[in-house]
Design a protein around this motif. Structure first.
Motif, PDB file in Angstrom:
ATOM      1  N   ILE A   1       0.922  -1.185   0.008  1.00  0.00           N
ATOM      2  CA  ILE A   1      -0.115   0.115  -0.072  1.00  0.00           C
ATOM      3  C   ILE A   1       0.976   1.253   0.071  1.00  0.00           C
ATOM      4  O   ILE A   1       1.924   1.264   0.799  1.00  0.00           O
ATOM      5  CB  ILE A   1      -0.784  -0.093   1.204  1.00  0.00           C
ATOM      6  N   ARG A   2       0.670   2.241  -0.871  1.00  0.00           N
ATOM      7  CA  ARG A   2       1.358   3.454  -0.777  1.00  0.00           C
ATOM      8  C   ARG A   2       0.475   4.607  -0.461  1.00  0.00           C
ATOM      9  O   ARG A   2      -0.508   4.888  -1.367  1.00  0.00           O
ATOM     10  CB  ARG A   2       2.044   3.624  -2.137  1.00  0.00           C
ATOM     11  N   PRO A   3       0.694   5.224   0.261  1.00  0.00           N
ATOM     12  CA  PRO A   3      -0.071   6.781   0.766  1.00  0.00           C
ATOM     13  C   PRO A   3      -0.499   7.464  -0.315  1.00  0.00           C
ATOM     14  O   PRO A   3       0.167   7.651  -1.406  1.00  0.00           O
ATOM     15  CB  PRO A   3       0.710   7.301   1.609  1.00  0.00           C
ATOM     16  N   GLY A   4      -1.656   7.725  -0.550  1.00  0.00           N
ATOM     17  CA  GLY A   4      -2.150   8.551  -1.862  1.00  0.00           C
ATOM     18  C   GLY A   4      -2.481   7.803  -3.020  1.00  0.00           C
ATOM     19  O   GLY A   4      -2.686   8.284  -4.077  1.00  0.00           O
ATOM     20  N   ASP A   5      -2.366   6.455  -2.965  1.00  0.00           N
ATOM     21  CA  ASP A   5      -2.622   5.647  -4.233  1.00  0.00           C
ATOM     22  C   ASP A   5      -3.609   4.636  -4.063  1.00  0.00           C
ATOM     23  O   ASP A   5      -3.649   3.839  -3.141  1.00  0.00           O
ATOM     24  CB  ASP A   5      -1.071   5.005  -4.373  1.00  0.00           C
ATOM     25  N   SER A   6      -4.211   4.377  -4.986  1.00  0.00           N
ATOM     26  CA  SER A   6      -5.331   3.587  -4.801  1.00  0.00           C
ATOM     27  C   SER A   6      -5.187   2.208  -5.376  1.00  0.00           C
ATOM     28  O   SER A   6      -6.073   1.239  -5.240  1.00  0.00           O
ATOM     29  CB  SER A   6      -6.726   4.125  -5.430  1.00  0.00           C
ATOM     30  N   ILE A   7      -3.946   1.806  -5.991  1.00  0.00           N
ATOM     31  CA  ILE A   7      -3.575   0.555  -6.168  1.00  0.00           C
ATOM     32  C   ILE A   7      -3.017  -0.188  -4.961  1.00  0.00           C
ATOM     33  O   ILE A   7      -2.284   0.443  -4.290  1.00  0.00           O
ATOM     34  CB  ILE A   7      -2.569   0.659  -7.276  1.00  0.00           C
ATOM     35  N   VAL A   8      -3.449  -1.429  -4.908  1.00  0.00           N
ATOM     36  CA  VAL A   8      -2.759  -2.361  -3.768  1.00  0.00           C
ATOM     37  C   VAL A   8      -1.915  -3.331  -4.905  1.00  0.00           C
ATOM     38  O   VAL A   8      -2.274  -4.025  -5.636  1.00  0.00           O
ATOM     39  CB  VAL A   8      -3.609  -3.070  -3.011  1.00  0.00           C
ATOM     40  N   TYR A   9      -0.555  -3.254  -4.319  1.00  0.00           N
ATOM     41  CA  TYR A   9       0.489  -3.990  -5.254  1.00  0.00           C
ATOM     42  C   TYR A   9       0.708  -5.462  -4.713  1.00  0.00           C
ATOM     43  O   TYR A   9       1.797  -5.553  -4.090  1.00  0.00           O
ATOM     44  CB  TYR A   9       1.917  -2.821  -5.006  1.00  0.00           C
ATOM     45  N   ASP A  10      -0.321  -6.240  -4.941  1.00  0.00           N
ATOM     46  CA  ASP A  10      -0.225  -7.683  -4.429  1.00  0.00           C
ATOM     47  C   ASP A  10       0.752  -8.470  -4.975  1.00  0.00           C
ATOM     48  O   ASP A  10       1.368  -8.093  -5.868  1.00  0.00           O
ATOM     49  CB  ASP A  10      -1.623  -8.023  -4.763  1.00  0.00           C
ATOM     50  N   GLY A  11       1.232  -9.420  -4.130  1.00  0.00           N
ATOM     51  CA  GLY A  11       2.434 -10.313  -4.458  1.00  0.00           C
ATOM     52  C   GLY A  11       2.969 -10.838  -3.452  1.00  0.00           C
ATOM     53  O   GLY A  11       3.063  -9.959  -2.237  1.00  0.00           O
ATOM     54  N   PRO A  12       3.554 -11.887  -3.363  1.00  0.00           N
ATOM     55  CA  PRO A  12       4.461 -12.236  -2.234  1.00  0.00           C
ATOM     56  C   PRO A  12       5.513 -11.463  -1.597  1.00  0.00           C
ATOM     57  O   PRO A  12       6.235 -10.858  -2.765  1.00  0.00           O
ATOM     58  CB  PRO A  12       4.906 -13.829  -2.469  1.00  0.00           C
ATOM     59  N   ARG A  13       5.758 -11.247  -0.402  1.00  0.00           N
ATOM     60  CA  ARG A  13       6.894 -10.620  -0.112  1.00  0.00           C
ATOM     61  C   ARG A  13       7.786 -11.555   0.835  1.00  0.00           C
ATOM     62  O   ARG A  13       7.345 -12.518   1.567  1.00  0.00           O
ATOM     63  CB  ARG A  13       6.502  -9.369   0.884  1.00  0.00           C
ATOM     64  N   ASN A  14       9.191 -11.597   0.585  1.00  0.00           N
ATOM     65  CA  ASN A  14       9.986 -12.407   1.429  1.00  0.00           C
ATOM     66  C   ASN A  14      10.406 -11.846   2.787  1.00  0.00           C
ATOM     67  O   ASN A  14      11.271 -10.970   2.876  1.00  0.00           O
ATOM     68  CB  ASN A  14      11.484 -12.493   0.732  1.00  0.00           C
ATOM     69  N   SER A  15       9.400 -12.212   3.929  1.00  0.00           N
ATOM     70  CA  SER A  15       9.624 -11.578   5.166  1.00  0.00           C
ATOM     71  C   SER A  15       8.591 -12.584   6.044  1.00  0.00           C
ATOM     72  O   SER A  15       7.831 -12.985   5.521  1.00  0.00           O
ATOM     73  CB  SER A  15       8.647 -10.374   5.186  1.00  0.00           C
ATOM     74  N   ASP A  16       9.699 -12.619   7.030  1.00  0.00           N
ATOM     75  CA  ASP A  16       9.289 -13.771   8.168  1.00  0.00           C
ATOM     76  C   ASP A  16       8.417 -12.761   9.079  1.00  0.00           C
ATOM     77  O   ASP A  16       8.024 -13.360  10.284  1.00  0.00           O
ATOM     78  CB  ASP A  16      10.309 -14.400   8.777  1.00  0.00           C
ATOM     79  N   ASP A  17       8.161 -11.591   9.160  1.00  0.00           N
ATOM     80  CA  ASP A  17       7.528 -10.670  10.155  1.00  0.00           C
ATOM     81  C   ASP A  17       6.112 -11.459  10.234  1.00  0.00           C
ATOM     82  O   ASP A  17       5.199 -11.649   9.304  1.00  0.00           O
ATOM     83  CB  ASP A  17       7.531  -9.366   9.386  1.00  0.00           C
ATOM     84  N   PRO A  18       5.377 -11.542  11.734  1.00  0.00           N
ATOM     85  CA  PRO A  18       4.225 -11.991  11.654  1.00  0.00           C
ATOM     86  C   PRO A  18       3.190 -11.245  11.230  1.00  0.00           C
ATOM     87  O   PRO A  18       2.020 -11.384  11.058  1.00  0.00           O
ATOM     88  CB  PRO A  18       4.153 -12.086  13.067  1.00  0.00           C
ATOM     89  N   HIS A  19       3.700  -9.667  10.696  1.00  0.00           N
ATOM     90  CA  HIS A  19       2.579  -9.009  10.106  1.00  0.00           C
ATOM     91  C   HIS A  19       2.603  -9.228   8.731  1.00  0.00           C
ATOM     92  O   HIS A  19       1.994  -8.049   7.864  1.00  0.00           O
ATOM     93  CB  HIS A  19       2.719  -7.685  10.459  1.00  0.00           C
ATOM     94  N   ASN A  20       3.285 -10.013   8.092  1.00  0.00           N
ATOM     95  CA  ASN A  20       3.432 -10.006   6.693  1.00  0.00           C
ATOM     96  C   ASN A  20       1.962 -10.691   6.032  1.00  0.00           C
ATOM     97  O   ASN A  20       1.440 -11.916   6.314  1.00  0.00           O
ATOM     98  CB  ASN A  20       4.591 -11.341   6.372  1.00  0.00           C
ATOM     99  N   VAL A  21       1.283  -9.606   5.425  1.00  0.00           N
ATOM    100  CA  VAL A  21      -0.291  -9.943   4.879  1.00  0.00           C
ATOM    101  C   VAL A  21       0.007  -9.976   3.587  1.00  0.00           C
ATOM    102  O   VAL A  21      -1.272  -9.817   2.872  1.00  0.00           O
ATOM    103  CB  VAL A  21      -1.253  -8.973   5.576  1.00  0.00           C
ATOM    104  N   ALA A  22       1.194  -9.989   2.874  1.00  0.00           N
ATOM    105  CA  ALA A  22       0.865 -10.051   1.406  1.00  0.00           C
ATOM    106  C   ALA A  22       0.559 -11.103   0.867  1.00  0.00           C
ATOM    107  O   ALA A  22       0.532 -12.580   1.419  1.00  0.00           O
ATOM    108  CB  ALA A  22       2.622 -10.004   1.046  1.00  0.00           C
ATOM    109  N   THR A  23      -0.352 -10.962  -0.179  1.00  0.00           N
ATOM    110  CA  THR A  23      -1.188 -12.170  -0.637  1.00  0.00           C
ATOM    111  C   THR A  23      -1.486 -11.823  -2.294  1.00  0.00           C
ATOM    112  O   THR A  23      -1.026 -10.854  -2.792  1.00  0.00           O
ATOM    113  CB  THR A  23      -2.522 -12.277  -0.066  1.00  0.00           C
TER     114      THR A  23
END
Length: 255
Positions: free
Chosen positions: A162-184
């Motif tokens: 998500i980018r502030p001011g941008d209505s596009i959600v740039y979906d796709g997997p992210r290489n992150s073990d953070d429990p807040h990783n909600v990329a889908t």
């Protein structure tokens, strides 16, 4: 024939369904496709005047839905799996009845999956509110808990979903073990080779924690994809118009 099955489920959102059907019919330079609408209320939907005008544009599939009382995630996993076993087309995508595809959606997905001989491809999505106005990119709309949603929003901004001011959600997997990783990848964004998706299948088993955190069947599917040798890429085009207010939350609905 390299035909695409477009699968939509609808219960009683006739106005949104008309909008959905019109977006499918507006596809430009698209390969052959068949738009299926699965419903427990096929005849009632077709009796609606605006739907009736477009009745012949759709292949109607009457279903009995024994999962109606379940949480949306396991229910949709089971319904999608059932539809997957019915369709015969070599390619399949899913379009929720309250969303739209932009005119270049199918052709951009199809060109990429064919050019690279992939199992699947996906797009990005353009978020809008129920009135069609654009999402401002200023909060996380898929968790009803305000504090938790704020932490997820920070993660999404940091990882450029998500980018502030941008209505596009740039979906796709992210290489992150953070429990807040909600990329889908949202279910509406995918185009699959049907046989490839059948080999994976949808997982209808969800823990109480997953349900509370709004984990979807698309999240479960992406987990399977990332653990397999599934070959996929992104068109890097926002070709889904995704309306907030269904499973997602408009800002006014977040507590």
């Amino acid at each position: 024939m390299k035909t695409i099955a477009i699968v939509t489920f609808c219960f009683d959102r006739e106005r949104e369904l008309v909008r959905c059907i019109k977006s499918v019919q507006a596809q430009q330079d698209a390969p052959p496709f068949v738009h299926y609408v699965f419903s427990e209320r096929v005849e009632a939907l077709k009796d609606t005047p605006d739907v009736a005008k477009r009745e012949t544009l759709v292949n109607w599939v009457s279903i009995t839905n024994p999962y109606n009382g379940e949480h949306s995630s396991p229910r949709m996993a089971k319904l999608r799996q059932a539809a997957l076993e019915i369709i015969q087309e070599p390619y399949v995508c899913f379009l929720d009845d309250d969303n739209e595809i932009l005119p270049n959606h199918l052709i951009s997905l199809f060109n990429l999956i064919e050019a690279q001989q992939l199992d699947a491809v996906y797009s990005w999505r353009l978020l809008v509110y129920p009135d069609g106005s654009p999402f401002a990119g200023d909060y996380y709309p898929w968790n009803p808990n305000k504090n938790f949603a704020e932490s997820l929003y920070r993660w999404c901004v940091k990882n450029e979903l998500i980018r502030p001011g941008d209505s596009i959600v740039y979906d796709g997997p992210r290489n992150s073990d953070d429990p807040h990783n909600v990329a889908t990848v949202d279910m509406n964004e995918w185009l699959f080779r049907t046989d490839s998706l059948r080999r994976l299948g949808f997982n209808p088993e969800f823990t109480e924690e997953e349900l509370a955190n709004q984990v979807g069947e698309d999240d479960k599917l992406l987990e399977k994809i990332l653990r397999s040798d599934f070959r996929f890429e992104c068109t890097q085009k926002a070709t889904i118009r995704y309306y907030l207010g269904g499973v997602s939350n408009a800002r006014a609905n977040i507590n």
